[in-house]
Every structure is written in structure tokens, then in C-alpha cells.
Write a protein that holds these residues in place. Structure first.
Motif, mmCIF file in Angstrom:
data_model
loop_
_atom_site.group_PDB
_atom_site.id
_atom_site.type_symbol
_atom_site.label_atom_id
_atom_site.label_comp_id
_atom_site.label_asym_id
_atom_site.label_seq_id
_atom_site.Cartn_x
_atom_site.Cartn_y
_atom_site.Cartn_z
ATOM 1 N N VAL A 298 0.844 -1.196 0.000
ATOM 2 C CA VAL A 298 0.000 0.000 0.000
ATOM 3 C C VAL A 298 0.881 1.247 0.000
ATOM 4 C CG1 VAL A 298 -1.688 1.316 1.353
ATOM 5 C CG2 VAL A 298 -1.899 -1.161 1.172
ATOM 6 N N LEU A 299 1.945 1.214 0.778
ATOM 7 C CA LEU A 299 2.868 2.344 0.868
ATOM 8 C C LEU A 299 3.623 2.547 -0.438
ATOM 9 C CD1 LEU A 299 4.352 4.513 2.550
ATOM 10 C CD2 LEU A 299 5.901 2.712 3.307
ATOM 11 N N MET A 300 4.022 1.466 -1.080
ATOM 12 C CA MET A 300 4.902 1.567 -2.241
ATOM 13 C C MET A 300 4.169 1.575 -3.579
ATOM 14 S SD MET A 300 8.195 -0.725 -1.170
ATOM 15 C CE MET A 300 7.371 -2.251 -1.464
ATOM 16 N N TYR A 301 2.846 1.600 -3.573
ATOM 17 C CA TYR A 301 2.096 1.590 -4.824
ATOM 18 C C TYR A 301 2.467 2.805 -5.674
ATOM 19 C CZ TYR A 301 -1.778 1.566 -8.102
ATOM 20 O OH TYR A 301 -2.536 1.559 -9.242
ATOM 21 N N GLY A 302 2.932 2.566 -6.869
ATOM 22 C CA GLY A 302 3.294 3.651 -7.777
ATOM 23 C C GLY A 302 4.626 4.296 -7.472
ATOM 24 N N CYS A 303 5.440 3.684 -6.613
ATOM 25 C CA CYS A 303 6.702 4.298 -6.202
ATOM 26 C C CYS A 303 7.726 4.346 -7.337
ATOM 27 C CB CYS A 303 7.297 3.560 -5.003
ATOM 28 S SG CYS A 303 7.853 1.889 -5.386
ATOM 29 N N GLU A 304 7.496 3.603 -8.406
ATOM 30 C CA GLU A 304 8.433 3.613 -9.524
ATOM 31 C C GLU A 304 8.545 4.998 -10.149
ATOM 32 O OE1 GLU A 304 5.877 1.492 -9.277
ATOM 33 O OE2 GLU A 304 6.722 -0.533 -9.239
ATOM 34 N N ALA A 305 7.510 5.804 -10.041
ATOM 35 C CA ALA A 305 7.493 7.125 -10.661
ATOM 36 C C ALA A 305 7.839 8.256 -9.690
ATOM 37 C CB ALA A 305 6.124 7.390 -11.270
ATOM 38 N N TRP A 306 8.136 7.935 -8.440
ATOM 39 C CA TRP A 306 8.466 8.976 -7.466
ATOM 40 C C TRP A 306 9.874 9.502 -7.707
ATOM 41 C CZ3 TRP A 306 6.984 6.165 -2.271
ATOM 42 C CH2 TRP A 306 5.609 5.964 -2.238
ATOM 43 N N THR A 307 10.057 10.774 -7.437
ATOM 44 C CA THR A 307 11.388 11.356 -7.376
ATOM 45 C C THR A 307 11.697 11.530 -5.898
ATOM 46 O OG1 THR A 307 11.018 12.514 -9.449
ATOM 47 C CG2 THR A 307 12.829 13.286 -8.088
ATOM 48 N N ILE A 308 12.619 10.731 -5.393
ATOM 49 C CA ILE A 308 12.869 10.701 -3.955
ATOM 50 C C ILE A 308 14.015 11.631 -3.598
ATOM 51 C CG2 ILE A 308 13.510 9.254 -1.996
ATOM 52 C CD1 ILE A 308 12.163 6.948 -3.362
ATOM 53 N N SER A 309 13.671 12.735 -2.948
ATOM 54 C CA SER A 309 14.692 13.658 -2.439
ATOM 55 C C SER A 309 15.137 13.167 -1.062
ATOM 56 C CB SER A 309 14.101 15.071 -2.328
ATOM 57 O OG SER A 309 13.045 15.090 -1.380
ATOM 58 N N LYS A 310 16.121 13.824 -0.508
ATOM 59 C CA LYS A 310 16.608 13.442 0.817
ATOM 60 C C LYS A 310 15.503 13.610 1.863
ATOM 61 C CE LYS A 310 19.900 12.083 3.503
ATOM 62 N NZ LYS A 310 20.301 10.680 3.480
ATOM 63 N N GLN A 311 14.702 14.644 1.728
ATOM 64 C CA GLN A 311 13.611 14.889 2.673
ATOM 65 C C GLN A 311 12.569 13.768 2.603
ATOM 66 O OE1 GLN A 311 11.396 18.439 1.820
ATOM 67 N NE2 GLN A 311 10.327 18.425 3.774
ATOM 68 N N ILE A 312 12.210 13.351 1.402
ATOM 69 C CA ILE A 312 11.240 12.269 1.242
ATOM 70 C C ILE A 312 11.826 10.960 1.745
ATOM 71 C CG2 ILE A 312 9.969 10.894 -0.460
ATOM 72 C CD1 ILE A 312 9.678 13.542 -2.071
ATOM 73 N N GLN A 313 13.116 10.745 1.481
ATOM 74 C CA GLN A 313 13.774 9.538 1.968
ATOM 75 C C GLN A 313 13.723 9.481 3.490
ATOM 76 O OE1 GLN A 313 17.689 8.822 0.375
ATOM 77 N NE2 GLN A 313 18.236 7.449 2.030
ATOM 78 N N ASN A 314 13.969 10.599 4.149
ATOM 79 C CA ASN A 314 13.899 10.642 5.610
ATOM 80 C C ASN A 314 12.482 10.334 6.109
ATOM 81 O OD1 ASN A 314 16.600 11.292 5.736
ATOM 82 N ND2 ASN A 314 16.253 13.476 5.980
ATOM 83 N N LYS A 315 11.470 10.842 5.404
ATOM 84 C CA LYS A 315 10.083 10.570 5.801
ATOM 85 C C LYS A 315 9.741 9.090 5.637
ATOM 86 C CE LYS A 315 8.094 15.112 5.046
ATOM 87 N NZ LYS A 315 7.097 15.909 4.312
ATOM 88 N N LEU A 316 10.232 8.478 4.555
ATOM 89 C CA LEU A 316 9.981 7.051 4.345
ATOM 90 C C LEU A 316 10.672 6.206 5.413
ATOM 91 C CD1 LEU A 316 10.308 6.879 0.464
ATOM 92 C CD2 LEU A 316 8.221 6.554 1.801
ATOM 93 N N GLU A 317 11.898 6.583 5.771
ATOM 94 C CA GLU A 317 12.598 5.857 6.831
ATOM 95 C C GLU A 317 11.904 6.040 8.171
ATOM 96 O OE1 GLU A 317 16.610 7.293 6.534
ATOM 97 O OE2 GLU A 317 17.088 5.920 4.880
ATOM 98 N N ALA A 318 11.375 7.241 8.420
ATOM 99 C CA ALA A 318 10.631 7.487 9.651
ATOM 100 C C ALA A 318 9.353 6.654 9.687
ATOM 101 C CB ALA A 318 10.298 8.974 9.782
ATOM 102 N N THR A 319 8.710 6.493 8.551
ATOM 103 C CA THR A 319 7.508 5.666 8.475
ATOM 104 C C THR A 319 7.842 4.212 8.773
ATOM 105 O OG1 THR A 319 6.565 7.163 6.842
ATOM 106 C CG2 THR A 319 5.607 4.956 6.976
ATOM 107 N N GLU A 320 8.959 3.753 8.221
ATOM 108 C CA GLU A 320 9.395 2.376 8.483
ATOM 109 C C GLU A 320 9.648 2.161 9.976
ATOM 110 O OE1 GLU A 320 12.592 -0.743 6.523
ATOM 111 O OE2 GLU A 320 13.016 1.396 6.415
#
Length: 155
Positions: A49-71
Motif C-alpha cells: 500500500v505504501l509503495m504503490y506507484g513508487c516507480e514514478a516517485w522522485t525521492i529527495s533526501k527529505q522524502i527519503q527521511n520521511k519514508l525511513e521514519a515511516t518504516e
């Protein structure tokens, strides 16, 4: 939030994954079920559910930090660690016998998807590489998919 305001895809996906986690809370936080089984349930039912469509995301450092925080949010809830407990993320990961893998999995999916797009060689290829004719717009360059994956001089 005002009507018509666009929420970033990553934030919307994170919110949906957390809602699904809360729906399965009785299973994912049950101490009578082994942590390995709970991690597998998380991987099967929540992470897609979290990763649906993630192939098209542009992951910046800020987004990466949010994803790690979610994990880490998922792991702390599964282990029933309150937010007031002063446990580092490393201790939580050791307790769960897990390594951070969410961002790595997303990068792998993006690389696989990029391979398909690059073989096509049409508009998708132009959009992905960002090579258009004409003048550039003013200001800072937009971040491209290639920059996020780390290919062609990206980070």
C-alpha cells in the motif's frame, strides 16, 4: 486542507499505509505471534500500500527521511515501544532483528522500471532523461528521476 490542494503522492501513500496498519493492529502488535511472522504480515499487507506507484516517485533526501521514519513508526508500533521511550532507531532495529529496507526496495523497483522505460525509446524515454528541445525555464533545475536513482551523474 483547502479543496484543490494537491498532496504529494508519498504523503498520501504513507497516510493510507498507516490507516491499514491501524486496521491490522490486533495482529501486528500481538505479542503471542512471533516478530518474524508480524514482519512478514507487514511486508505482505502494509508495504505494498505504501509503495504503490513508487516507480514514478522522485525521492529527495527529505522524502527519503520521511519514508525511513515511516518504516521506524511501523516497527515501534509492532514492538509496542512508546514514543516516550528513549530508544535509538538502531536499538529498535536490533530488537526487531531487521535492517532498513524500504528505501532500498523502492530504489530497486525504480531501477527495474527504468530499464523497461529506457528500452522503449519514445516519449517515456524523453521524459525520463529530461532531454527536450528549446530554452530552459528560469530558476533551479527540476529534479529528474535519473537524479534520484543515482545514474548518469545523480546522487
Amino acid at each position: 486542507m483547502p479543496q484543490g490542494t494537491k498532496v504529494p503522492e508519498e504523503s498520501a501513500r504513507t497516510a493510507q499505509a498507516k490507516i491499514n496498519f491501524q486496521k491490522m493492529k490486533t495482529i501486528l502488535t500481538n505479542k503471542h505471534i512471533s516478530i518474524e511472522t508480524r514482519k512478514r504480515a507487514l511486508q505482505c499487507y502494509i508495504e505494498p500500500v505504501l509503495m504503490y506507484g513508487c516507480e514514478a516517485w522522485t525521492i529527495s533526501k527529505q522524502i527519503q527521511n520521511k519514508l525511513e521514519a515511516t518504516e521506524m513508526w511501523f516497527l515501534r508500533r509492532m514492538l509496542r515501544i512508546p514514543w516516550t521511550a528513549k530508544k535509538t532507531n538502531e536499538r529498535v532495529l536490533n530488537e526487531a532483528n531487521k535492517r532498513r529496507s524500504l528505501v532500498r526496495t523502492i530504489r530497486k523497483l525504480q531501477t527495474t522500471f527504468l530499464g523497461h522505460v529506457m528500452r522503449i525509446g519514445k516519449r517515456e524515454h524523453l521524459v525520463t532523461t529530461g532531454k527536450f528541445e528549446g530554452k530552459r525555464s528560469r530558476g533551479r533545475q527540476r529534479e529528474k528521476i535519473m537524479d534520484g536513482i543515482g545514474i548518469c551523474g545523480g546522487t
